[in-house]
Scaffold this motif. Sequence first.
Motif, PDB file in Angstrom:
ATOM      1  N   GLU A 117       0.815  -1.217   0.000  1.00  0.00           N
ATOM      2  CA  GLU A 117       0.000   0.000   0.000  1.00  0.00           C
ATOM      3  C   GLU A 117       0.848   1.266   0.000  1.00  0.00           C
ATOM      4  N   GLU A 118       2.012   1.216   0.656  1.00  0.00           N
ATOM      5  CA  GLU A 118       2.862   2.403   0.747  1.00  0.00           C
ATOM      6  C   GLU A 118       3.391   2.858  -0.603  1.00  0.00           C
ATOM      7  N   LEU A 119       3.299   1.999  -1.620  1.00  0.00           N
ATOM      8  CA  LEU A 119       3.825   2.328  -2.944  1.00  0.00           C
ATOM      9  C   LEU A 119       2.740   2.824  -3.898  1.00  0.00           C
ATOM     10  N   ALA A 120       1.560   3.094  -3.392  1.00  0.00           N
ATOM     11  CA  ALA A 120       0.416   3.419  -4.254  1.00  0.00           C
ATOM     12  C   ALA A 120       0.694   4.573  -5.206  1.00  0.00           C
ATOM     13  N   SER A 121       1.543   5.517  -4.802  1.00  0.00           N
ATOM     14  CA  SER A 121       1.807   6.679  -5.655  1.00  0.00           C
ATOM     15  C   SER A 121       3.056   6.515  -6.519  1.00  0.00           C
ATOM     16  N   CYS A 122       3.679   5.375  -6.443  1.00  0.00           N
ATOM     17  CA  CYS A 122       4.929   5.155  -7.184  1.00  0.00           C
ATOM     18  C   CYS A 122       4.670   4.744  -8.628  1.00  0.00           C
ATOM     19  N   HIS A 123       5.673   4.961  -9.449  1.00  0.00           N
ATOM     20  CA  HIS A 123       5.655   4.503 -10.830  1.00  0.00           C
ATOM     21  C   HIS A 123       6.716   3.434 -10.994  1.00  0.00           C
ATOM     22  N   VAL A 124       6.351   2.334 -11.648  1.00  0.00           N
ATOM     23  CA  VAL A 124       7.261   1.206 -11.836  1.00  0.00           C
ATOM     24  C   VAL A 124       7.639   1.091 -13.304  1.00  0.00           C
ATOM     25  N   THR A 125       8.945   1.000 -13.571  1.00  0.00           N
ATOM     26  CA  THR A 125       9.442   0.753 -14.920  1.00  0.00           C
ATOM     27  C   THR A 125      10.056  -0.646 -14.955  1.00  0.00           C
ATOM     28  N   VAL A 126       9.564  -1.481 -15.858  1.00  0.00           N
ATOM     29  CA  VAL A 126      10.050  -2.849 -16.014  1.00  0.00           C
ATOM     30  C   VAL A 126      10.895  -2.928 -17.275  1.00  0.00           C
ATOM     31  N   VAL A 127      12.126  -3.404 -17.130  1.00  0.00           N
ATOM     32  CA  VAL A 127      13.019  -3.547 -18.269  1.00  0.00           C
ATOM     33  C   VAL A 127      13.226  -5.025 -18.565  1.00  0.00           C
ATOM     34  N   MET A 128      13.053  -5.416 -19.833  1.00  0.00           N
ATOM     35  CA  MET A 128      13.209  -6.806 -20.240  1.00  0.00           C
ATOM     36  C   MET A 128      14.032  -6.886 -21.513  1.00  0.00           C
ATOM     37  N   GLY A 129      14.699  -8.016 -21.700  1.00  0.00           N
ATOM     38  CA  GLY A 129      15.430  -8.246 -22.937  1.00  0.00           C
ATOM     39  C   GLY A 129      14.516  -8.742 -24.032  1.00  0.00           C
ATOM     40  N   GLY A 130      14.916  -8.516 -25.269  1.00  0.00           N
ATOM     41  CA  GLY A 130      14.100  -8.955 -26.392  1.00  0.00           C
ATOM     42  C   GLY A 130      13.956 -10.462 -26.463  1.00  0.00           C
ATOM     43  N   GLY A 131      14.899 -11.184 -25.842  1.00  0.00           N
ATOM     44  CA  GLY A 131      14.834 -12.643 -25.855  1.00  0.00           C
ATOM     45  C   GLY A 131      14.053 -13.236 -24.701  1.00  0.00           C
ATOM     46  N   SER A 132      13.439 -12.402 -23.879  1.00  0.00           N
ATOM     47  CA  SER A 132      12.688 -12.924 -22.742  1.00  0.00           C
ATOM     48  C   SER A 132      11.446 -13.676 -23.217  1.00  0.00           C
ATOM     49  N   PRO A 133      11.250 -14.900 -22.747  1.00  0.00           N
ATOM     50  CA  PRO A 133      10.073 -15.666 -23.192  1.00  0.00           C
ATOM     51  C   PRO A 133       8.770 -15.208 -22.537  1.00  0.00           C
ATOM     52  N   HIS A 134       8.863 -14.273 -21.576  1.00  0.00           N
ATOM     53  CA  HIS A 134       7.655 -13.874 -20.837  1.00  0.00           C
ATOM     54  C   HIS A 134       7.275 -12.421 -21.061  1.00  0.00           C
TER      55      HIS A 134
ATOM     56  N   VAL B  80      11.450  -2.822 -23.563  1.00  0.00           N
ATOM     57  CA  VAL B  80      12.191  -3.980 -24.064  1.00  0.00           C
ATOM     58  C   VAL B  80      13.406  -3.506 -24.848  1.00  0.00           C
ATOM     59  N   ASN B  81      14.536  -4.193 -24.621  1.00  0.00           N
ATOM     60  CA  ASN B  81      15.790  -3.857 -25.315  1.00  0.00           C
ATOM     61  C   ASN B  81      16.142  -2.374 -25.158  1.00  0.00           C
ATOM     62  N   VAL B  82      16.245  -1.943 -23.932  1.00  0.00           N
ATOM     63  CA  VAL B  82      16.545  -0.544 -23.634  1.00  0.00           C
ATOM     64  C   VAL B  82      17.973  -0.205 -24.054  1.00  0.00           C
ATOM     65  N   GLY B  83      18.117   0.900 -24.755  1.00  0.00           N
ATOM     66  CA  GLY B  83      19.442   1.308 -25.210  1.00  0.00           C
ATOM     67  C   GLY B  83      20.158   2.226 -24.245  1.00  0.00           C
ATOM     68  N   ASP B  84      19.417   2.866 -23.347  1.00  0.00           N
ATOM     69  CA  ASP B  84      20.022   3.838 -22.436  1.00  0.00           C
ATOM     70  C   ASP B  84      19.630   3.507 -20.996  1.00  0.00           C
ATOM     71  N   MET B  85      20.210   2.425 -20.469  1.00  0.00           N
ATOM     72  CA  MET B  85      19.918   2.035 -19.089  1.00  0.00           C
ATOM     73  C   MET B  85      20.447   3.055 -18.098  1.00  0.00           C
ATOM     74  N   ALA B  86      21.518   3.742 -18.446  1.00  0.00           N
ATOM     75  CA  ALA B  86      22.093   4.712 -17.520  1.00  0.00           C
ATOM     76  C   ALA B  86      21.077   5.803 -17.174  1.00  0.00           C
ATOM     77  N   SER B  87      20.333   6.278 -18.168  1.00  0.00           N
ATOM     78  CA  SER B  87      19.321   7.307 -17.902  1.00  0.00           C
ATOM     79  C   SER B  87      18.183   6.762 -17.054  1.00  0.00           C
ATOM     80  N   LEU B  88      17.731   5.543 -17.354  1.00  0.00           N
ATOM     81  CA  LEU B  88      16.659   4.949 -16.561  1.00  0.00           C
ATOM     82  C   LEU B  88      17.083   4.774 -15.111  1.00  0.00           C
ATOM     83  N   MET B  89      18.303   4.308 -14.895  1.00  0.00           N
ATOM     84  CA  MET B  89      18.790   4.119 -13.527  1.00  0.00           C
ATOM     85  C   MET B  89      18.975   5.450 -12.821  1.00  0.00           C
TER      86      MET B  89
END
Length: 365
Positions: free
Chosen positions: A221-238, A257-266
């Motif tokens: 519940e404490e995360l209700a106002s948060c935004h979640v970014t999910v990063v996955m590889g193009g080869g992920s079966p899920h 998927v297949n993020v090119g700029d992980m440094a900015s996301l992090m």
Amino acid sequence: MVDNLRVVFRVDASLEIGSGHVMRCLTLAAALAEKGARCTFVMRELPGSLAVMVGGRGHEVRMLPEREAPNSESLPGHAGWLRTDWETDAADTIAEIRDARPDWLVVDHYALDARWEQALADSAESLLVIDDLADRPHVCDVLLDQNLGRSQSDYDGLLPTDAGQLIGPRYALLRPEFAQKRARSLARRRSGDVKTILVSMGGVDSENVTGDVLRALDSVEELASCHVTVVMGGGSPHAEEISGLVQRMHLRARVMVNVGDMASLMSDADLAIGAAGGTAWERCCLGLPSLLIVMAANQKPGTDALDRAGAALAIGDRRHISKTLAGAVGSLLDPVELRAMSDRAASLCDGEGVRRVVAQMLGES
């Protein structure tokens, strides 16, 4: 600049192995290419090999043929990752690189050891081995192990006495954008707020740990106002399944998927949930507080070392996420603790490791 420097990488990716070994070799290859080196990747034809990605980065790719795989249950350690025996792999590799004796042969493969390396001794001028395990002998000129808690003594009796050793996160192979964004990322962490959470369980995540993480987060519940970014590889079966799950969550979330700029996301994230692979050092460089999940047995020592250093919080293996994640997240909602973890993480890795490794290979001071 160096003229006519030839570097060959023997590395694999697959649904079983994951993508981390290839990704860190690509980082090293890019830095060498900037110095004028020509890089060739020798890879086994496996599901999820990432060969197309490697070729797309401008490097030559030579694929070793599929072989009849031995019974992996009878093989020790990671030997089954090779999908053949080491003698066959050595012969296949020699055949691929005999037309151009490289200045450096870089080997990043848990299934290969001193026997393979000795067989390739006459095929390259120098040999660099990248390892994380310190569990088998090597015959190399330089050994790179970028893991926290590792010491040179861990390789006593496993290396030639004159082999150079590059040990610890000081030599972590990070792309240059992480060092470039380090100052900005550290500066924005002074508030200690948690508004954005980054979830990245590796390029493959064959067991869909990402789904377990998202379901657990959605119940806090404490995360209700948060935004979640999910990063996955193009080869992920899920990937498709996760996209559907995100649409049903209460939390605001997106999948990339297949993020090119992980440094900015992090840099823009306040908290990360991931595994203790190579991305752990990316997060440390940017001072990103992290919850670590053990995805494979070989990640546990690194996870424990980061936890002991207070640079991340270990929450156990993937089977217990539903029971442990909520409490772990809650413990990091304290701004003081979050800032302290950020500072401790940033002290471990400055993002300049690849520059140091290249200098060693080129004989620079």
